[in-house]
Design an enzyme around this catalytic site. Structure first.
Site, PDB file in Angstrom:
ATOM      1  N   LYS A 125      62.563  13.947 -24.463  1.00  0.00           N
ATOM      2  CA  LYS A 125      62.133  14.938 -25.447  1.00  0.00           C
ATOM      3  C   LYS A 125      63.158  16.058 -25.583  1.00  0.00           C
ATOM      4  CE  LYS A 125      57.295  13.866 -24.532  1.00  0.00           C
ATOM      5  NZ  LYS A 125      56.059  14.240 -23.824  1.00  0.00           N
ATOM      6  N   GLN A 129      52.950  18.143 -20.120  1.00  0.00           N
ATOM      7  CA  GLN A 129      53.271  16.751 -19.825  1.00  0.00           C
ATOM      8  C   GLN A 129      52.180  16.123 -18.959  1.00  0.00           C
ATOM      9  OE1 GLN A 129      55.991  15.108 -21.146  1.00  0.00           O
ATOM     10  NE2 GLN A 129      55.004  13.297 -20.316  1.00  0.00           N
ATOM     11  N   ASP A 169      51.289  18.372 -29.586  1.00  0.00           N
ATOM     12  CA  ASP A 169      50.897  17.042 -29.118  1.00  0.00           C
ATOM     13  C   ASP A 169      49.628  16.564 -29.809  1.00  0.00           C
ATOM     14  OD1 ASP A 169      52.568  15.605 -27.493  1.00  0.00           O
ATOM     15  OD2 ASP A 169      51.779  16.364 -25.602  1.00  0.00           O
TER      16      ASP A 169
END
Length: 288
Positions: free
Chosen positions: A52, A96, A119
């Site tokens: 990322k 994460q 997200d």
């Protein structure tokens, strides 16, 4: 069989995103900025984070990783998130996953402000997705949709079977395909006649984390197969190989389109995260 590779599609999308980032940075004198929170030392999480950050650097998004020890309390983590929520120079926040078992994932994720939820995992975001309202959509589901639209000019009326009902992939993908006028069947570990129902589908999306689960017995000739699963398989010589939920060698000869593992959905997920970060930054700056 047509190989539906994510990397060249993601590269083309990110080339366009790089132009948007440049325009944003010139207009507002700052780049879109993404905060990535990591708790603990899970090796797979580290790999995903590096991917990322690398993609962000390529297109000019500023990405900074905030690392916390595995024993971090929920209070300390949510306090950091609340600070980032208030920081006008931070446009996107991700946590994460997976988190250590000591933390409630839902509570931590829901601490993120919906307009910074790049997200697409907060309860507010998922509610808006359910209603068909504007939101920053979950990245993997977005990536799957882009791949499907690359293979099919129109998804209307197609029967899509999704294996897996997770909040990250299965359910949001089903909702997004409903919005594209697909007929959607969502299957899971308690479902019956999985192979027979999959065999009726125009599109099969496998997201269950079981290596080689989907064989040619599941696939109607000419169907499109999207493999979201990724597992490390130890071969007879002791080496490790990344494999998906689909038995690629068995299914590929009869599929109309099929994604590889790796190189299929993964690059699309990261690209869509960058797209969400830019969208979030633009929307926030419009409010100021």
């Amino acid at each position: 069989m047509n190989l539906l590779q994510g990397k060249p599609i993601a590269d083309a999308m990110c080339a366009s995103l790089k132009e948007r980032v440049c325009a944003f940075s010139l207009r507002y004198n700052q780049p879109p900025t993404l905060a990535l929170l990591r708790v603990g030392e899970d090796p797979a999480s580290g790999v995903y984070l590096r991917n990322k950050v690398q993609r962000a650097e390529e297109i000019g998004v500023h990405a900074h990783v905030l690392a916390f020890p595995a024993q971090t309390s929920a209070e300390a983590l949510t306090k950091c998130i609340e600070k980032l929520n208030k920081d006008a120079t931070t446009h996107g926040i991700i946590v994460q996953l997976p988190l250590p078992n000591s933390l409630c994932t839902e509570d931590v994720i829901n601490a993120i402000a919906p307009d910074k939820d790049v997200d697409g995992l907060t309860t507010v975001t998922q509610g808006n997705l359910f209603r068909g309202a504007f939101c920053l959509k979950p990245c993997t589901a977005q990536g799957i949709l882009v791949l499907l639209k690359t293979a099919h000019a129109d998804l209307t009326g197609k029967h899509a079977v999704i294996l897996g009902r997770s909040l990250i992939v299965g359910r949001p993908t089903g909702l997004m395909l409903l919005h594209e006028n697909c007929t959607v069947t969502l299957m899971h570990s308690r479902s019956r006649d999985i192979a027979a129902i999959c065999h009726q589908a125009d599109i099969v999306i496998a997201a269950i984390g079981k290596p080689h689960f989907v064989t040619r017995a599941f696939i109607k000739p000419g169907a499109t197969v999207i493999d979201v699963g990724i597992s490390r398989e130890i071969r007879s010589d002791g080496t490790k190989k990344l494999v998906g939920d689909v038995d690629f060698e068995d299914v590929a000869p009869i599929a109309g389109f099929i994604t590889p593992v790796p190189g299929g959905v993964g690059p699309m997920t990261v690209c869509c995260l960058m797209q969400n970060t830019i969208e979030a930054a633009v929307n926030q700056m419009k409010k100021h």
